[in-house]
Scaffold this motif. Structure first.
Motif, mmCIF file in Angstrom:
data_model
loop_
_atom_site.group_PDB
_atom_site.id
_atom_site.type_symbol
_atom_site.label_atom_id
_atom_site.label_comp_id
_atom_site.label_asym_id
_atom_site.label_seq_id
_atom_site.Cartn_x
_atom_site.Cartn_y
_atom_site.Cartn_z
ATOM 1 N N GLU A 174 0.829 -1.149 -0.019
ATOM 2 C CA GLU A 174 0.044 0.114 0.084
ATOM 3 C C GLU A 174 0.888 1.397 -0.055
ATOM 4 O O GLU A 174 0.750 2.312 -0.652
ATOM 5 C CB GLU A 174 -0.841 -0.053 1.191
ATOM 6 N N LEU A 175 1.977 1.319 1.009
ATOM 7 C CA LEU A 175 2.868 2.475 0.862
ATOM 8 C C LEU A 175 3.893 2.605 -0.327
ATOM 9 O O LEU A 175 3.803 3.758 -0.672
ATOM 10 C CB LEU A 175 3.539 2.468 2.151
ATOM 11 N N TRP A 176 4.124 1.608 -0.692
ATOM 12 C CA TRP A 176 4.955 1.517 -1.732
ATOM 13 C C TRP A 176 4.398 2.095 -3.169
ATOM 14 O O TRP A 176 4.854 2.830 -3.964
ATOM 15 C CB TRP A 176 5.586 0.136 -2.340
ATOM 16 N N ALA A 177 3.286 1.751 -3.028
ATOM 17 C CA ALA A 177 2.565 2.362 -4.290
ATOM 18 C C ALA A 177 2.164 3.860 -4.174
ATOM 19 O O ALA A 177 1.846 4.450 -5.325
ATOM 20 C CB ALA A 177 1.041 1.559 -4.247
ATOM 21 N N ARG A 178 2.330 4.533 -3.206
ATOM 22 C CA ARG A 178 2.031 5.902 -3.046
ATOM 23 C C ARG A 178 3.232 6.742 -3.541
ATOM 24 O O ARG A 178 2.768 7.763 -4.036
ATOM 25 C CB ARG A 178 1.799 6.210 -1.736
ATOM 26 N N HIS A 179 4.293 6.224 -3.709
ATOM 27 C CA HIS A 179 5.594 6.970 -4.113
ATOM 28 C C HIS A 179 5.683 7.950 -3.371
ATOM 29 O O HIS A 179 6.036 9.020 -3.932
ATOM 30 C CB HIS A 179 5.517 7.098 -5.645
ATOM 31 N N ASP A 180 5.632 7.979 -1.897
ATOM 32 C CA ASP A 180 5.890 8.941 -1.046
ATOM 33 C C ASP A 180 7.494 8.943 -0.731
ATOM 34 O O ASP A 180 8.169 8.459 -0.933
ATOM 35 C CB ASP A 180 5.104 8.893 0.513
ATOM 36 N N ILE A 181 7.841 10.336 -0.777
ATOM 37 C CA ILE A 181 9.507 10.986 -0.500
ATOM 38 C C ILE A 181 9.579 11.610 0.583
ATOM 39 O O ILE A 181 8.954 12.586 0.842
ATOM 40 C CB ILE A 181 9.931 11.395 -1.725
ATOM 41 N N LYS A 182 10.395 11.126 1.599
ATOM 42 C CA LYS A 182 10.823 11.802 2.694
ATOM 43 C C LYS A 182 12.021 11.681 3.285
ATOM 44 O O LYS A 182 12.475 10.710 3.416
ATOM 45 C CB LYS A 182 9.688 11.486 3.871
ATOM 46 N N LYS A 183 12.726 12.735 3.418
ATOM 47 C CA LYS A 183 14.136 12.725 3.850
ATOM 48 C C LYS A 183 13.892 12.510 5.460
ATOM 49 O O LYS A 183 13.149 13.135 6.457
ATOM 50 C CB LYS A 183 14.961 14.029 3.653
ATOM 51 N N GLN A 184 14.942 11.803 6.197
ATOM 52 C CA GLN A 184 14.806 11.426 7.595
ATOM 53 C C GLN A 184 15.168 12.517 8.257
ATOM 54 O O GLN A 184 16.314 13.361 7.845
ATOM 55 C CB GLN A 184 15.976 10.093 7.921
ATOM 56 N N PHE A 185 15.010 12.641 9.389
ATOM 57 C CA PHE A 185 15.358 13.617 10.469
ATOM 58 C C PHE A 185 15.215 13.205 11.665
ATOM 59 O O PHE A 185 14.458 12.504 12.197
ATOM 60 C CB PHE A 185 14.677 15.212 10.186
ATOM 61 N N GLY A 186 15.689 14.072 12.581
ATOM 62 C CA GLY A 186 15.475 13.799 14.097
ATOM 63 C C GLY A 186 14.020 14.260 14.770
ATOM 64 O O GLY A 186 13.499 15.019 14.156
ATOM 65 N N ALA A 187 13.521 13.342 15.498
ATOM 66 C CA ALA A 187 12.134 13.492 16.070
ATOM 67 C C ALA A 187 11.798 12.655 17.246
ATOM 68 O O ALA A 187 12.504 11.553 17.284
ATOM 69 C CB ALA A 187 11.054 13.217 14.647
ATOM 70 N N PRO A 188 11.107 13.169 18.007
ATOM 71 C CA PRO A 188 10.505 12.247 18.993
ATOM 72 C C PRO A 188 9.941 10.991 18.720
ATOM 73 O O PRO A 188 9.182 10.667 17.782
ATOM 74 C CB PRO A 188 9.430 13.106 20.052
ATOM 75 N N MET A 189 10.249 9.802 19.450
ATOM 76 C CA MET A 189 9.670 8.579 19.251
ATOM 77 C C MET A 189 9.099 7.935 20.302
ATOM 78 O O MET A 189 9.697 7.948 21.267
ATOM 79 C CB MET A 189 10.667 7.526 18.396
ATOM 80 N N ARG A 190 8.003 7.294 20.199
ATOM 81 C CA ARG A 190 7.342 6.525 21.352
ATOM 82 C C ARG A 190 7.582 5.068 21.047
ATOM 83 O O ARG A 190 7.402 4.641 20.238
ATOM 84 C CB ARG A 190 5.847 6.879 21.405
ATOM 85 N N PHE A 191 7.728 4.687 22.336
ATOM 86 C CA PHE A 191 8.075 3.192 22.610
ATOM 87 C C PHE A 191 7.033 2.606 23.672
ATOM 88 O O PHE A 191 6.932 3.047 24.649
ATOM 89 C CB PHE A 191 9.605 2.757 22.729
ATOM 90 N N ASP A 192 6.747 1.192 23.426
ATOM 91 C CA ASP A 192 5.750 0.554 24.419
ATOM 92 C C ASP A 192 6.867 -0.815 24.528
ATOM 93 O O ASP A 192 6.632 -1.919 23.900
ATOM 94 C CB ASP A 192 4.665 0.087 23.816
ATOM 95 N N HIS A 193 7.977 -0.400 25.548
ATOM 96 C CA HIS A 193 8.666 -1.647 25.793
ATOM 97 C C HIS A 193 7.986 -2.749 26.848
ATOM 98 O O HIS A 193 7.440 -2.552 27.607
ATOM 99 C CB HIS A 193 9.967 -1.233 26.443
ATOM 100 N N PRO A 194 8.490 -4.056 26.391
ATOM 101 C CA PRO A 194 7.851 -5.244 27.297
ATOM 102 C C PRO A 194 8.338 -5.353 28.455
ATOM 103 O O PRO A 194 7.517 -5.653 29.675
ATOM 104 C CB PRO A 194 8.351 -6.365 26.431
ATOM 105 N N GLN A 195 9.280 -4.678 28.732
ATOM 106 C CA GLN A 195 9.869 -4.889 30.165
ATOM 107 C C GLN A 195 9.683 -3.405 31.092
ATOM 108 O O GLN A 195 9.288 -3.310 32.016
ATOM 109 C CB GLN A 195 11.188 -5.096 30.336
ATOM 110 N N VAL A 196 10.100 -2.279 30.497
ATOM 111 C CA VAL A 196 9.868 -0.944 31.286
ATOM 112 C C VAL A 196 8.660 -0.103 30.677
ATOM 113 O O VAL A 196 8.418 0.850 31.462
ATOM 114 C CB VAL A 196 11.286 -0.224 31.196
ATOM 115 N N GLY A 197 7.890 -0.648 29.909
ATOM 116 C CA GLY A 197 6.752 0.064 29.585
ATOM 117 C C GLY A 197 6.905 1.265 28.724
ATOM 118 O O GLY A 197 7.836 1.276 27.707
#
Length: 289
Positions: A207-230
């Motif tokens: 689905e995403l590959w067919a969109r041909h979206d282009i985006k350069k990576q950059f720093g950003a906050p990321m949320r994680f749900d870790h199985p041990q520490v939450g």
């Protein structure tokens, strides 16, 4: 006529399908057989003939002027990253003989730096292979171990998917980053293998590959749900490694004094070798001497 893949036409067609008539300022009259804009509507709004635009999409003309491309980009509402990518798709480049995938080598100093960092860190290659990582990164996710591939893990591994509360948003960025990283160099064997595998195995990737979206990576906050520490939010930094071709240093670090900092501290402590393990390694080393 060239046998080169029609990347320009595929890109134009995919992006045309994402622009609604309302967004383009065209009255929507009745049922439409195609998603997004029609070819004749793009041609009219860009100020080119329908026949000429049709030749572009069908790969019969691969050398439009910059002015024409900019006009089409305006109609298709392309941002700077997409416009820059579009400019790389024009022209008939000579076909190269098949080549082997390039070898990606991490500079020794960078590998030492990653190992010494207190936060999760790793070096990724052009196709998001993990080339070097530290123990804290592996404690954050075993998929950050050397030899892993973030694309495969993100789309095919349920445990990795559970790590990201915003999994759908993360996959969208990752595929757009891949398009940006590869650019027009779509004949690389590694690229063909990876995209082929994911296209067959993952409906979300298709689905995403067919969109041909282009985006350069950059720093950003990321949320994680870790199985041990939450749950926790970490700052993701993405840094180009000088003197290499397409290698990047990725670091996840918490805000100082935050709950996430405490959780990363726990993961870092758990990742340290125990005294018993160090003693066993020492004995093994003496036995070999």
């Amino acid at each position: 006529m060239t046998n080169r893949p029609n990347t320009l036409g595929e890109f134009l067609q995919a992006r045309r399908g994402l622009v609604t008539p309302q967004a383009a300022g065209i009255p929507d009259s009745g049922t439409r057989r195609v998603a997004g804009l029609r070819r004749e509507e793009v041609a009219m709004l860009a100020g080119v003939s329908v026949d000429y635009y049709l030749r572009l999409e069908r790969g019969r003309d691969r050398n439009p002027s910059v002015q024409v491309l900019e006009s089409i980009a305006r109609v298709l509402q392309l941002d700077d990253d997409h416009l820059a990518y579009l400019m790389t798709l024009v022209g008939d480049r000579p076909r190269r003989s098949p080549r082997r995938s390039r070898t990606e080598t991490v500079p020794p100093g960078m590998a030492t730096l990653v190992a010494s960092m207190p936060h999760p860190a790793y070096v990724e290659g052009r196709y998001f292979d993990v080339l070097v990582s530290n123990p804290v990164a592996v404690a954050l996710s075993p998929r950050f171990a050397v030899g892993g591939n973030q694309l495969r893990d993100m789309f095919l591994d349920p445990q990795q998917q559970e790590l990201y509360p915003d999994w759908r948003g993360s996959t969208e960025c990752l595929v757009a980053n891949l398009r940006h990283s590869v650019g027009p160099d779509i004949e690389d064997p590694r690229f063909i293998e990876l995209v082929g595998e994911l296209s067959l195995a993952s409906p979300r990737f298709r689905e995403l590959w067919a969109r041909h979206d282009i985006k350069k990576q950059f720093g950003a906050p990321m949320r994680f749900d870790h199985p041990q520490v939450g749950g926790m939010t970490l700052n993701r930094e993405w840094l180009t490694i000088g003197g290499t071709e397409g290698l990047h240093l990725v670091v996840y670090h918490p805000d100082p004094g935050s709950e996430a900092a405490d959780k990363i501290g726990l993961l870092a402590s758990a990742a340290l070798p125990t005294k018993d393990a160090m003693s066993q390694r020492g004995c093994a080393g003496r036995a070999r001497d």
